[in-house]
Write a protein that holds these residues in place. Structure first.
Motif, mmCIF file in Angstrom:
data_model
loop_
_atom_site.group_PDB
_atom_site.id
_atom_site.type_symbol
_atom_site.label_atom_id
_atom_site.label_comp_id
_atom_site.label_asym_id
_atom_site.label_seq_id
_atom_site.Cartn_x
_atom_site.Cartn_y
_atom_site.Cartn_z
ATOM 1 N N GLU A 70 63.337 65.044 26.408
ATOM 2 C CA GLU A 70 63.621 64.079 27.238
ATOM 3 C C GLU A 70 62.714 62.621 26.918
ATOM 4 O O GLU A 70 63.258 61.439 26.893
ATOM 5 N N ALA A 71 61.424 62.984 26.630
ATOM 6 C CA ALA A 71 60.391 62.091 25.986
ATOM 7 C C ALA A 71 61.023 61.115 24.617
ATOM 8 O O ALA A 71 60.885 60.278 24.615
ATOM 9 N N ILE A 72 61.499 62.127 23.671
ATOM 10 C CA ILE A 72 62.039 61.755 22.584
ATOM 11 C C ILE A 72 63.221 60.786 22.929
ATOM 12 O O ILE A 72 63.141 59.637 22.048
ATOM 13 N N ALA A 73 64.091 61.286 23.606
ATOM 14 C CA ALA A 73 65.269 60.467 23.879
ATOM 15 C C ALA A 73 64.835 59.000 24.572
ATOM 16 O O ALA A 73 65.634 58.131 24.435
ATOM 17 N N ASP A 74 63.830 59.204 25.325
ATOM 18 C CA ASP A 74 63.364 57.767 26.135
ATOM 19 C C ASP A 74 62.620 56.856 24.717
ATOM 20 O O ASP A 74 62.579 55.697 24.957
ATOM 21 N N HIS A 75 62.191 57.624 23.686
ATOM 22 C CA HIS A 75 61.343 56.850 22.609
ATOM 23 C C HIS A 75 62.411 55.982 21.724
ATOM 24 O O HIS A 75 62.043 54.895 21.262
ATOM 25 N N VAL A 76 63.244 56.916 21.250
ATOM 26 C CA VAL A 76 64.215 56.383 20.093
ATOM 27 C C VAL A 76 64.871 55.119 20.605
ATOM 28 O O VAL A 76 65.422 54.555 19.589
ATOM 29 N N PRO A 77 65.191 54.894 21.748
ATOM 30 C CA PRO A 77 65.890 53.615 21.840
ATOM 31 C C PRO A 77 65.441 52.411 21.310
ATOM 32 O O PRO A 77 65.933 51.128 21.028
ATOM 33 N N ARG A 78 63.969 52.398 21.036
ATOM 34 C CA ARG A 78 63.226 51.078 20.369
ATOM 35 C C ARG A 78 63.795 50.746 19.011
ATOM 36 O O ARG A 78 63.805 49.921 18.356
ATOM 37 N N TYR A 79 64.512 52.006 18.514
ATOM 38 C CA TYR A 79 65.231 51.807 17.090
ATOM 39 C C TYR A 79 66.862 51.604 17.199
ATOM 40 O O TYR A 79 67.446 51.760 16.380
ATOM 41 N N GLY A 80 67.136 51.340 18.618
ATOM 42 C CA GLY A 80 68.511 51.368 18.976
ATOM 43 C C GLY A 80 69.354 52.510 18.838
ATOM 44 O O GLY A 80 70.625 52.489 18.906
ATOM 45 N N LEU A 81 68.747 53.736 19.137
ATOM 46 C CA LEU A 81 69.322 55.204 19.166
ATOM 47 C C LEU A 81 69.324 55.703 20.583
ATOM 48 O O LEU A 81 68.501 55.140 21.431
ATOM 49 N N ASP A 82 70.399 56.606 20.542
ATOM 50 C CA ASP A 82 70.799 56.961 22.102
ATOM 51 C C ASP A 82 71.152 58.370 21.768
ATOM 52 O O ASP A 82 72.418 58.599 21.282
ATOM 53 N N TYR A 83 70.369 59.375 22.339
ATOM 54 C CA TYR A 83 70.652 60.711 22.117
ATOM 55 C C TYR A 83 70.563 61.413 23.559
ATOM 56 O O TYR A 83 69.507 61.158 24.085
ATOM 57 N N ASP A 84 71.523 62.734 23.716
ATOM 58 C CA ASP A 84 71.266 63.458 24.903
ATOM 59 C C ASP A 84 70.285 64.708 24.478
ATOM 60 O O ASP A 84 70.171 65.314 23.419
ATOM 61 N N PRO A 85 69.112 64.410 25.335
ATOM 62 C CA PRO A 85 67.947 65.430 25.214
ATOM 63 C C PRO A 85 68.692 67.132 25.280
ATOM 64 O O PRO A 85 68.057 67.962 24.623
#
Length: 386
Positions: A70-85
């Motif tokens: 979940e923390a990774i999923a919250d982190h990667v939007p800084r690169y425009g990415l969106d993934y289901d944890p």
């Protein structure tokens, strides 16, 4: 004992050869290591220590702790990415395991895998271990080592099943803009290529923002993105990475992962969770220091008269060698006690270049560049006399 043909045909790492030579010598400054000279941020280390003190030494779920995903999923939007944890993120034992899992999940025996060249040394063997055939795609200094559609066409990548790219790049330090990646993405869509994007250096981009190819139209569904904590967070020894991708790809990778690794190291997962939640200031400070070193090293090479394109990511410079890169690296080590890596170990397009890591303290970096400058001057005098 009879060894497998695969093992017999796998050459030793060209990088390790120079490390071993350097270890036998005194007063060596190594600019060959692809590893931060910083320690992991204290808060991440403290979280690891606390997890051990609390006895958290059991396996986690195969995919990694949900809280970390979940923390990774919250982190990667800084690169425009969106993934289901829950279904689209897999925590792995380093980014290297994620690359290996992706190749074994995506490649069938005999499949051609187009691999950017110069490239990190494990890509080719990793493709062969998966049963595939590496197909080098040459990139060149005159294009700042950015892959183009023409490069892909010349390499025959239209007939490949998978395309591997790495930006920011090891060994060159090259980055790719959104426009650069759009050209690669168009080729991948036209020829129905699955893309494996190693973005382990995404957090070490110095000019502009990192762009992930998975954010471009029609690419999320055909791309597996690799990242981790070794480089930007200086957590190499903790061995923690992650993969992002469509659920069917992540499911397939996890099926292999559960038999080969079961789960990533538990202690490292607690450290990574704290790193994401509380250590971004540390990452930015390290990035600032690398940027300062980057500008210093490139400037010094240019002052020496060695062509060195302006690397804008990772922590490597990739200057041209004054003569044969392997011989120059050996001579430099023996004469001046400075270890660098000959470019040829990273592929055909690396010939004539040197990989120089600036992931070392500024005092050692200044001393090393002085030694290199002295050696280059001696080489120039020797050529002039002959």
């Amino acid at each position: 004992m009879k060894l497998s043909e695969r093992a017999r045909n796998t050459p030793p790492s060209g990088i390790r050869r120079f490390f071993e030579l350097a270890e036998e010598m005194d007063d060596v400054i190594s600019l060959g290591v692809g590893e931060p000279d910083f320690s992991a941020p204290w808060k991440a280390r403290a979280a690891a220590i606390h997890s051990l003190e609390r006895g958290r030494t059991s396996y986690t779920t195969n995919r990694g702790m949900l809280e970390l995903r979940e923390a990774i999923a919250d982190h990667v939007p800084r690169y425009g990415l969106d993934y289901d944890p829950e279904s689209e993120i897999l925590v792995t034992t380093g980014a290297s395991e994620a690359v290996d899992l992706a190749l074994r999940a995506l490649v069938d025996p005999g499949d051609a895998v187009a691999v950017q060249s110069p490239a990190y040394i494990s890509y080719g063997p990793g493709v062969r271990f998966s049963g595939g055939d590496p197909l080098p795609v040459s990139t060149r200094a005159e294009n700042d080592f950015v892959m183009t559609a023409d490069d892909l066409e010349r390499a025959g990548a239209a007939d490949a099943e998978v395309l591997m790219i790495c930006y920011p790049n090891n060994p060159t330090g090259a980055t790719a803009s959104a426009d650069d990646l759009a050209e690669i993405a168009a080729f991948a869509r036209e020829h129905d290529l699955t893309v494996l994007a190693d973005e382990i250096y995404a957090g070490l981009t110095y000019e502009g923002e990192h762009t992930s190819i998975a954010t471009l139209p029609g690419m999320r569904e055909r791309t597996v993105v690799i990242n981790g904590f070794s480089k930007a967070y200086a957590m190499t020894g903790l061995r923690l990475g992650y993969a992002l991708g469509p659920s069917e790809a992540v499911d397939a990778m996890n099926r292999i992962h559960q038999y080969t690794m079961l789960s990533a190291p538990t202690t490292a997962q607690y450290a990574a969770l704290e790193a994401l939640e509380a250590c971004q200031d540390d990452v930015e400070e390290m990035r600032t220091q690398y940027d300062r070193r980057r500008r210093f090293v490139i400037s010094r090479f240019q002052d020496m008269g060695l062509d060195c394109f302006k690397a804008t990511g990772a922590f490597y410079a990739f200057p041209e060698a004054p003569y044969d890169d392997e011989q120059f690296a050996e001579d430099l080590l023996q004469s001046e006690g400075v270890a660098v890596v000959p470019g040829r170990v990273f592929g055909e397009e690396g010939h004539g270049h040197l990989r120089v890591s600036y992931a070392t303290g500024m005092s050692d970096l200044k001393a090393a560049m002085n030694r290199i400058e002295r050696f280059v001057a001696e080489c120039e005098r020797g050529r002039a006399e002959t």
